[in-house]
Design an enzyme around this catalytic site. Structure first.
Site, PDB file in Angstrom:
ATOM      1  N   LYS A 109       8.471 -17.431 -10.446  1.00 58.15           N
ATOM      2  CA  LYS A 109       7.801 -16.260 -10.997  1.00 58.15           C
ATOM      3  C   LYS A 109       6.521 -16.673 -11.746  1.00 58.15           C
ATOM      4  O   LYS A 109       6.558 -17.617 -12.556  1.00 58.15           O
ATOM      5  CB  LYS A 109       8.776 -15.546 -11.945  1.00 58.15           C
ATOM      6  CG  LYS A 109       8.262 -14.203 -12.388  1.00 58.15           C
ATOM      7  CD  LYS A 109       9.291 -13.489 -13.233  1.00 58.15           C
ATOM      8  CE  LYS A 109       8.657 -12.258 -13.845  1.00 58.15           C
ATOM      9  NZ  LYS A 109       9.470 -11.684 -14.891  1.00 58.15           N
ATOM     10  N   ASN A 167       0.848  -1.203   0.000  1.00 58.49           N
ATOM     11  CA  ASN A 167       0.000   0.000   0.000  1.00 58.49           C
ATOM     12  C   ASN A 167       0.879   1.246   0.000  1.00 58.49           C
ATOM     13  O   ASN A 167       2.107   1.157  -0.014  1.00 58.49           O
ATOM     14  CB  ASN A 167      -0.950  -0.022   1.197  1.00 58.49           C
ATOM     15  CG  ASN A 167      -0.186  -0.088   2.506  1.00 58.49           C
ATOM     16  OD1 ASN A 167       0.559   0.824   2.856  1.00 58.49           O
ATOM     17  ND2 ASN A 167      -0.349  -1.188   3.227  1.00 58.49           N
ATOM     18  N   PHE A 212      -4.560   3.788  14.614  1.00 56.15           N
ATOM     19  CA  PHE A 212      -4.920   4.816  13.631  1.00 56.15           C
ATOM     20  C   PHE A 212      -6.081   4.319  12.792  1.00 56.15           C
ATOM     21  O   PHE A 212      -6.247   3.112  12.603  1.00 56.15           O
ATOM     22  CB  PHE A 212      -3.716   5.145  12.740  1.00 56.15           C
ATOM     23  CG  PHE A 212      -2.882   6.261  13.303  1.00 56.15           C
ATOM     24  CD1 PHE A 212      -2.072   6.030  14.402  1.00 56.15           C
ATOM     25  CD2 PHE A 212      -2.941   7.531  12.764  1.00 56.15           C
ATOM     26  CE1 PHE A 212      -1.326   7.065  14.960  1.00 56.15           C
ATOM     27  CE2 PHE A 212      -2.202   8.571  13.304  1.00 56.15           C
ATOM     28  CZ  PHE A 212      -1.385   8.345  14.405  1.00 56.15           C
ATOM     29  N   ASP A 235      -4.244  -6.077   4.878  1.00 54.24           N
ATOM     30  CA  ASP A 235      -5.301  -6.899   5.461  1.00 54.24           C
ATOM     31  C   ASP A 235      -5.209  -8.356   4.990  1.00 54.24           C
ATOM     32  O   ASP A 235      -5.599  -9.264   5.693  1.00 54.24           O
ATOM     33  CB  ASP A 235      -6.682  -6.323   5.097  1.00 54.24           C
ATOM     34  CG  ASP A 235      -6.955  -5.043   5.875  1.00 54.24           C
ATOM     35  OD1 ASP A 235      -6.449  -4.936   7.015  1.00 54.24           O
ATOM     36  OD2 ASP A 235      -7.643  -4.146   5.355  1.00 54.24           O
ATOM     37  N   PRO A 252      -3.277 -11.413  10.384  1.00 52.01           N
ATOM     38  CA  PRO A 252      -3.676 -11.126  11.767  1.00 52.01           C
ATOM     39  C   PRO A 252      -3.800  -9.625  11.971  1.00 52.01           C
ATOM     40  O   PRO A 252      -3.091  -8.849  11.329  1.00 52.01           O
ATOM     41  CB  PRO A 252      -2.517 -11.681  12.597  1.00 52.01           C
ATOM     42  CG  PRO A 252      -1.374 -11.812  11.660  1.00 52.01           C
ATOM     43  CD  PRO A 252      -1.940 -11.987  10.281  1.00 52.01           C
ATOM     44  N   ASP A 253      -4.703  -9.208  12.838  1.00 51.04           N
ATOM     45  CA  ASP A 253      -4.839  -7.793  13.183  1.00 51.04           C
ATOM     46  C   ASP A 253      -3.934  -7.545  14.394  1.00 51.04           C
ATOM     47  O   ASP A 253      -4.240  -7.963  15.522  1.00 51.04           O
ATOM     48  CB  ASP A 253      -6.302  -7.469  13.495  1.00 51.04           C
ATOM     49  CG  ASP A 253      -6.491  -5.971  13.656  1.00 51.04           C
ATOM     50  OD1 ASP A 253      -5.706  -5.348  14.408  1.00 51.04           O
ATOM     51  OD2 ASP A 253      -7.407  -5.423  13.027  1.00 51.04           O
ATOM     52  N   ILE A 254      -2.823  -6.907  14.141  1.00 50.11           N
ATOM     53  CA  ILE A 254      -1.796  -6.769  15.181  1.00 50.11           C
ATOM     54  C   ILE A 254      -2.309  -5.907  16.337  1.00 50.11           C
ATOM     55  O   ILE A 254      -2.135  -6.246  17.509  1.00 50.11           O
ATOM     56  CB  ILE A 254      -0.496  -6.182  14.571  1.00 50.11           C
ATOM     57  CG1 ILE A 254       0.009  -7.120  13.459  1.00 50.11           C
ATOM     58  CG2 ILE A 254       0.564  -5.981  15.649  1.00 50.11           C
ATOM     59  CD1 ILE A 254       1.152  -6.573  12.633  1.00 50.11           C
ATOM     60  N   LYS A 277     -10.916  -3.593  18.740  1.00 50.11           N
ATOM     61  CA  LYS A 277      -9.490  -3.878  18.942  1.00 50.11           C
ATOM     62  C   LYS A 277      -9.070  -3.658  20.397  1.00 50.11           C
ATOM     63  O   LYS A 277      -7.897  -3.778  20.727  1.00 50.11           O
ATOM     64  CB  LYS A 277      -8.648  -3.001  18.003  1.00 50.11           C
ATOM     65  CG  LYS A 277      -9.045  -3.208  16.537  1.00 50.11           C
ATOM     66  CD  LYS A 277      -8.146  -2.480  15.582  1.00 50.11           C
ATOM     67  CE  LYS A 277      -8.701  -2.547  14.180  1.00 50.11           C
ATOM     68  NZ  LYS A 277      -7.695  -2.790  13.150  1.00 50.11           N
TER      69      LYS A 277
END
Ligand code: C5P
Length: 408
Positions: A296, A217, A333, A286, A314-316, A351
């Site tokens: 390749k 990203n 954030f 995500d 995983p959502d840290i 969270k």
């Protein structure tokens, strides 16, 4: 801001980085500062007083008990007639003496006798820097309002690699300038986070698809690095776990590089025991490829269309929020393109975070990759707080000040 005419004492102690003091002196002279070099005995093993005299155009002060100079009380007159003292390099030994108030040579006597601001640029072996005695001394000095410039990380003269290298003269000059100008980006509230251990994530993660391609990203890491810098400036012991970015780690911060979300998760979970604060600024992908192709991926094999099977990362932030080792403050954030408040409040609960810093990334002039940002702070208690548009550096200070207040 012009530094012309400012009187600066440049203290040099006995470390291999003393050669860089000559470059710092040159930079200060270029700014038309009036520089007096003060050398300890040990410093003379690394650089000659003659070099510093030639560069400063003044005799080097070395002797505590010079009968000719100022009726023998040179440390008092030098201390009174200066706008700033900078010690570069500052050895672990000199730092320890200053913390203890020992005044057994001209430089440490000047430090004790001056009311001018003092900048210290530590330079030592990695293990000496990490030693809790040194860390404790640094924390105390920060708490007393000293500006600790650096150290930087990297290759060391002793062959080790890690934190402890003296900051580059240009960076020390920046810190000197910020103090002399009282500018807004100068460290705020030095010592406010003394004794606090902070773990911060920053930057993007990259999720490989095959040996050459990856998903990622647009995160630049600028916000997270500004927060790490502000936290270190306020005296926190900072571990910065960073995805791949093209930024220099802020001085004095321990950097752990991580590429993928799984690597970042492992580094975070290993770092949070004993931490007081976790700030998740990283833009963690995500999803990752369910299987990474070992070769390749070829167009000739897949033709006009290709499907990638992705699996959730995983959502840290959530793992930290729900961990038995949960730090006292967990902050995240929310970068959203709409409905900021609703999403931020949802994340706060899902969270188990204490605070969410939200920004609207639909505005191209702020957020990802830009140098500015605008933040709304959600704690779930009372009205959201707006931190108006500012440079990421200033917002880093504002975010960390907000967290410091929550810790009180
Ligand atoms: O759920 P969302 O990605 O919008 O949440 C953003 C917050 O959660 C940020 O603080 C980010 O660092 C953190 N996060 C995380 N691990 C993920 C996704 C997001 O720590 N996998």
């Amino acid at each position: 801001m012009s530094m012309s005419g400012k009187r600066i004492i440049l203290g040099i102690t006995g470390g291999i980085a003393a050669y860089k003091a000559a470059m710092l002196l040159r930079l200060l002279k270029k700014e038309n500062c009036d520089v007096t070099a003060v050398m300890t005995k040990a410093a003379e093993n690394f650089i000659t007083p003659l070099t510093m005299q030639a560069l400063s155009g003044k005799p080097v002060l070395r002797d505590m008990f010079s009968a000719v100079a100022d009726n023998g009380i040179v440390h008092i007159s030098a201390a009174a007639q200066t706008d700033l003292v900078v010690i570069a390099p500052a050895t672990a030994n000199t730092i320890a003496k200053i913390r203890a108030g020992i005044a057994d040579n001209l430089l440490t006597s000047i430090v004790l006798a001056t009311e001018a601001p003092i900048v210290i640029a530590p330079a030592m072996n990695r293990v000496m820097w990490e030693n809790s005695a040194t860390q404790d001394n640094i924390k105390t000095l920060r708490g007393r309002g000293f500006l600790i410039s650096g150290p930087a990380s990297g290759f060391q003269a002793c062959g080790d690699t890690g934190a402890g290298r003296m900051s580059e003269p240009e960076d020390i000059l920046k810190d000197i300038r910020s103090i002399l100008s009282g500018d807004a980006s100068a460290p705020k509230n030095p010592g406010k986070l003394s004794g606090i251990k902070a773990v911060i994530t920053a930057g993007p993660t990259i999720e490989p698809l095959d040996p050459v391609r990856y998903l990622s990203n647009r995160s630049s890491g600028k916000m997270g690095y500004a927060i790490a810098r502000a936290a270190a400036d306020m005296g926190a012991q900072v571990t910065l776990i960073s995805g791949p970015v093209s930024l220099e780690p802020p001085p004095g911060v321990s950097l752990i590089p991580a590429e993928t979300a799984l690597e970042m998760r492992d580094a975070v979970m290993n770092s949070i025991p004993g931490a007081d604060v976790f700030i998740g600024t990283a833009a963690v992908a995500d999803y990752r490829a369910k299987e990474i192709s070992p070769v390749k991926i070829k167009k000739s094999v897949h033709g006009g269309e290709i499907s990638l099977l992705l699996t959730e990362n995983p959502d840290i932030l959530s793992l930290v929020g729900h961990s038995p080792e949960r730090p006292r403050i967990v902050a995240g954030f929310a970068a959203e393109t709409g409905n900021l408040e609703a999403y931020a409040l949802k994340k706060l609960t899902a969270k188990n975070a204490d605070v969410i810093f939200g920004n609207d990334v639909s505005d191209k002039t702020i957020g990802f990759n830009s140098d500015e940002n605008e933040i709304t702070v959600f704690t779930g208690k009372g009205k959201p707080v707006r931190l108006p548009r500012a440079s990421k550096k200033d917002l880093g200070n504002a975010v960390v000040s907000f967290i410091a207040d929550m810790l009180q």
